[in-house]
Motif scaffolding. Structure first.
Motif, PDB file in Angstrom:
ATOM      1  N   LEU A   9      37.833  42.633  42.438  1.00 11.61           N
ATOM      2  CA  LEU A   9      38.435  43.811  43.091  1.00 11.61           C
ATOM      3  C   LEU A   9      39.568  43.351  43.995  1.00 11.61           C
ATOM      4  O   LEU A   9      39.727  42.187  44.272  1.00 11.61           O
ATOM      5  CB  LEU A   9      37.365  44.507  43.955  1.00 11.61           C
ATOM      6  CG  LEU A   9      36.317  45.323  43.213  1.00 11.61           C
ATOM      7  CD1 LEU A   9      35.364  45.983  44.208  1.00 11.61           C
ATOM      8  CD2 LEU A   9      36.999  46.408  42.398  1.00 11.61           C
ATOM      9  N   GLY A  10      40.284  44.290  44.476  1.00 11.08           N
ATOM     10  CA  GLY A  10      41.310  43.976  45.481  1.00 11.08           C
ATOM     11  C   GLY A  10      42.623  43.542  44.868  1.00 11.08           C
ATOM     12  O   GLY A  10      42.823  43.619  43.673  1.00 11.08           O
ATOM     13  N   LYS A  40      46.847  44.671  41.209  1.00  9.79           N
ATOM     14  CA  LYS A  40      45.446  44.410  41.522  1.00  9.79           C
ATOM     15  C   LYS A  40      44.942  43.294  40.615  1.00  9.79           C
ATOM     16  O   LYS A  40      45.429  43.114  39.492  1.00  9.79           O
ATOM     17  CB  LYS A  40      44.632  45.690  41.315  1.00  9.79           C
ATOM     18  CG  LYS A  40      44.903  46.731  42.396  1.00  9.79           C
ATOM     19  CD  LYS A  40      44.024  47.954  42.206  1.00  9.79           C
ATOM     20  CE  LYS A  40      44.140  48.882  43.396  1.00  9.79           C
ATOM     21  NZ  LYS A  40      43.520  48.303  44.611  1.00  9.79           N
ATOM     22  N   ASP A  75      39.080  50.252  42.943  1.00 12.47           N
ATOM     23  CA  ASP A  75      38.227  49.910  44.088  1.00 12.47           C
ATOM     24  C   ASP A  75      37.237  50.998  44.441  1.00 12.47           C
ATOM     25  O   ASP A  75      36.382  50.802  45.310  1.00 12.47           O
ATOM     26  CB  ASP A  75      39.107  49.600  45.313  1.00 12.47           C
ATOM     27  CG  ASP A  75      39.971  48.364  45.069  1.00 12.47           C
ATOM     28  OD1 ASP A  75      41.049  48.255  45.679  1.00 12.47           O
ATOM     29  OD2 ASP A  75      39.559  47.538  44.221  1.00 12.47           O
TER      30      ASP A  75
END
Ligand code: P6P
Length: 339
Positions: free
Chosen positions: A57-58, A71, A128
């Motif tokens: 994630l992120g 991402k 996310d």
């Protein structure tokens, strides 16, 4: 929604082999291209399902050609598709939302007669928050099928009506693959217990009109007067024409289009006073989605012109879009034509 009841156990590879009869010029090369592509989609689906667990994630520290922060999952999906597709000998060139220019096939690998355009992970802003995201793909023949050289930007900048096949994977409560090669729209659902996509909806047909509209109404004040009048019309009480319509907007084009394909209605990403060409990209988002919608009996335009007829001039060019049930798209076009 109507679709033929599927009584046969058919994998996507078996289905593509059966469809080959509709493409006399197709060789096994086309089937092998799709086999490699479905491998990439299965790998992406695996990691989307574990996104929160494997530190994917992120954000990365990079931005894409559109100035958007990439991402981690975008980058991963882009890499997976490239590595699954670069060496099979089916493609002469690729293009991706995440890559500025065309993507050449490495010199050590043979060049094929197909072109692959893709959005590796559409809806990444939803990654996310565990909301449906997807992968969109579009396949063309190269302009000179006899060439064995590198593909060119001209091979990539073809109008949507020349697509050989198109489709999307939708990573939702299930992983579905929606695909057409010009002989109707078929839906496959991924069965991870056997590691394959099985045919679940055959020859999907959209209703002439729906009861759902899908647009980001947050931009209402930026829209043309004609569009505002259309949206206001949808909200009026008139049972005979199923109004007021229901508003559904997920913010992932693949998910909003998939619902529109199955339930009917209309999806819109219009131009507005801040974005005169809308937001969605013609080559690797709108053309493949438009082919799916038209093959299911729907309509896809920029409000005035058929999406599939637009002659591209730039890999990442955008277009306004209105797509869905034929009756709904014709209705919004009428409102847009009224000054
Ligand atoms: P907005 C996702 O980022 C995306 O590219 C499409 O999948 C989606 O339809 C659109 O943008 C959503 O944009 O401006 O409504 O957030």
């Amino acid at each position: 929604m109507s679709f033929l009841k599927v009584s046969r156990l058919v994998t996507i590879e078996r289905h593509i082999a059966e469809e080959q009869q509709y493409h006399p010029t197709a060789t096994g090369e086309y089937s092998r291209l799709l086999r490699d592509l479905t491998l990439a989609l299965r790998i992406i689906a695996r990691d989307v399902r574990r996104a929160g667990l494997n530190d994917i994630l992120g954000m990365t520290d990079s931005t894409n050609v559109h100035g958007e922060t990439v991402k981690k999952l975008d980058e991963f999906a882009n890499e997976v598709i490239f590595r699954a597709m670069d060496h099979g000998g089916h493609l002469c060139v690729m293009a991706s939302e995440e890559s500025e220019g065309i993507i050449q096939i490495p010199q050590e690998y043979p060049k094929g007669k197909y072109v692959l355009l893709f959005d590796p992970l559409d809806g990444s802003s939803n990654i996310d928050v565990n909301t449906t995201i997807g992968t969109i793909f579009s396949i063309y023949r190269r302009l000179d099928p006899s060439s064995i050289d590198d593909g060119t930007e001209e091979d990539v900048l073809q109008p949507g009506f020349k697509q050989v096949a198109a489709g999307y994977a939708c990573y939702g409560s299930a992983t579905t693959l929606v695909y057409t090669s010009g002989n109707g729209v078929d839906v496959f659902t991924y069965d991870q217990t056997i590691g394959d996509f099985l045919l679940t909806h055959e020859k999907v047909r959209m209703p002439h009109k729906g009861k759902i509209y899908s647009v980001n109404e947050g931009y209402y004040l930026r829209w043309s007067d004609g569009l505002k009048r259309y949206i206001d019309y949808l909200k009026e009480n008139h049972a005979e024409t199923s109004r007021p319509y229901t508003l559904r907007y997920i913010g992932t084009a693949v998910a909003d289009i998939h619902r529109t394909l199955i339930y009917g209605g209309i999806f819109m990403y219009p131009a507005d006073s801040h974005n005169p060409h809308g937001k969605l990209r013609l080559l690797y988002e709108l053309n493949p989605l438009a082919m799916i919608i038209e093959q299911a009996g729907g309509r896809a335009t920029d409000g005035y012109n058929r999406i599939l007829d637009i002659i591209p001039t730039h890999i990442h060019q955008r277009s306004p879009v209105f797509m869905g049930s034929l009756g709904d798209v014709l209705e919004v076009e009428y409102y847009l034509s009224q000054k």
